[in-house]
Design an enzyme around this catalytic site. Sequence first.
Site, short mmCIF file in Angstrom:
data_model
loop_
_atom_site.label_atom_id
_atom_site.label_comp_id
_atom_site.label_asym_id
_atom_site.label_seq_id
_atom_site.Cartn_x
_atom_site.Cartn_y
_atom_site.Cartn_z
N SER A 1 0.85 -1.18 0.00
CA SER A 1 0.00 0.00 0.00
C SER A 1 0.90 1.25 0.00
CB SER A 1 -0.88 0.02 1.25
OG SER A 1 -0.08 0.28 2.38
N LYS A 2 0.28 2.40 -0.27
CA LYS A 2 1.04 3.64 -0.27
C LYS A 2 1.70 3.88 1.08
CE LYS A 2 -0.32 6.60 -3.88
NZ LYS A 2 -1.52 7.12 -4.49
N ARG A 3 0.92 3.59 2.16
CA ARG A 3 1.45 3.82 3.50
C ARG A 3 2.64 2.93 3.79
NH1 ARG A 3 -1.88 3.66 8.44
NH2 ARG A 3 -0.04 2.87 9.52
N ALA B 1 4.61 1.63 1.67
CA ALA B 1 5.74 2.07 0.84
C ALA B 1 6.47 3.22 1.53
CB ALA B 1 5.24 2.49 -0.53
N ALA B 2 5.69 4.14 2.10
CA ALA B 2 6.31 5.29 2.77
C ALA B 2 7.04 4.85 4.04
CB ALA B 2 5.23 6.33 3.10
#
Length: 497
Positions: free
Chosen positions: A258-260, A262-263
């Site tokens: 997910s984007k989170r 990945a961050a």
Amino acid sequence: MMSEQKPVRVRFAPSPTGHLHLGGARTALYDFLLARQTGGQFILRIEDTDRKRYVAGAEEEICAGLRWLGLEYDEGPDVGGPCGPYRQSERKEIHQEYAQRLVKEGHAYYCFCSPERLSKVREEQQRQKLNPRYDGTCRNLAPSEALRRVNEGEPYTVRFRTPKDGVTRTTDLLRGEIAVDNSSLDDIILVKSDGYAVYHLAATVDDHLMQITHVIRGSEWLSTLPVHALIHRAFGWDEPVWVHLSVFLKPSGKGKMSKREAADLAKDGYSIFIKDFEALGYLPEAVNNWIALMGWSYDDRTEFFSMYDLIEKFNLEKLTPSPAAINFTKLDHFNGLHIRALQPGDLARRIKPYYQREGYVTDDDTLLKIAPIVQEHIVTLDEVVEKAGFFFKDSVVPVAEDLVAKGLTARQSAEIARKAYHLLSQFSEMKADVIEPPMRKLVEELGLTAGQVFGILRVAVTGQKVSPPLFESMEIVGRERVLARIQRAINLLEAMG
Ligand code: GLU
């Protein structure tokens, strides 16, 4: 190395909607390898017709990322080429012209349904638990009537007239035949009311006009493949070879990242975005080697591949459709391998920026000496600062307790340091192979272990308990600074009592 295969024309066609990530980089790498191997062309095409999702700066980041990876493209927005423009927003009229052709030939039609009406239709379909799709209101408008409304300035979209019956069959290189009942397909929009073609039309038209032979892309496009095949056929064009690559899963192997998530990776010194890899200390060679093997294998054994090897050995037959979990431990492994494969001079040049970004003043001679002695010991390039920053410091500040040798007191350790100082000060230069034998003799005379004696010196000279080889390090640090650092260590030990 040229293969028997005919020269390919392949394109990497990212949308400038975010960062260039590992999945995109892998597609571009495979494109590049195939183009170089067959003496063909690798094309960068920016798919920016979705103006709502456009992110300023994303295109520049994509270009910079590809260059950092060494994936030079032969044609593209910033390098030109015979099939330009390579930015789809600049091909708006071309796409419209082809859309008109489909309308004229009955493969597409104008649609005047308002977004409000369409969303009502969708809600109703959802209520009835039907698959949401266009209800066909404008599909059967008389062409003259549709043209009149267009000419009167009524807003419209262009929709594909998808066949209602039969089966569409096409082939994906990795999966074989893909067949779909046409009754399950929607009359997709080809041109939006803002006049821009949607991806499906723009990509099809441009793949044809740019003479693309192989379309290599992520498997998220597999579901719309039949529609792309139908559009090609509506124009009477041959389809390219379709290659849909495997998906990347998160390291656990469970689901996509997910984007989170990945961050969050940044906290562990990892990333899935190409822009971050350089700062994290990775070599482009290692990243290429790593992603090349996420979806492709040569012989299930060989793991080290230079770019030269990859160009020579890459083949479409060994691509796999099975998902690949992103394994950062593997990346570290490859980075170590590729660091060790560098010429020391090359390594010296590559570690320099990591010192500089931490404010160290470096000189190239010293870097050249450091490179071979850190080469075996670093996994990422940025580690040189932590492991070998002492070379560029005027002085180091060891933790006094670390200077005390195992099994000895501070006073005894100070005495050893004094003896070492005395011995070393007799040499006019700190040559590793000259000072090592007498130092080993001293260890023997003292009846101690090398670990005890050299441990004190290591902490004194480098400020660290772990360091590159001691005598080579002392040679690089140089006589004056070595003696000054040992003297400081003696003082610290004496102060401890
Ligand atoms: N613009 C599409 C993307 O960013 C490209 C897909 C394709 O290669 O056809 O995923």
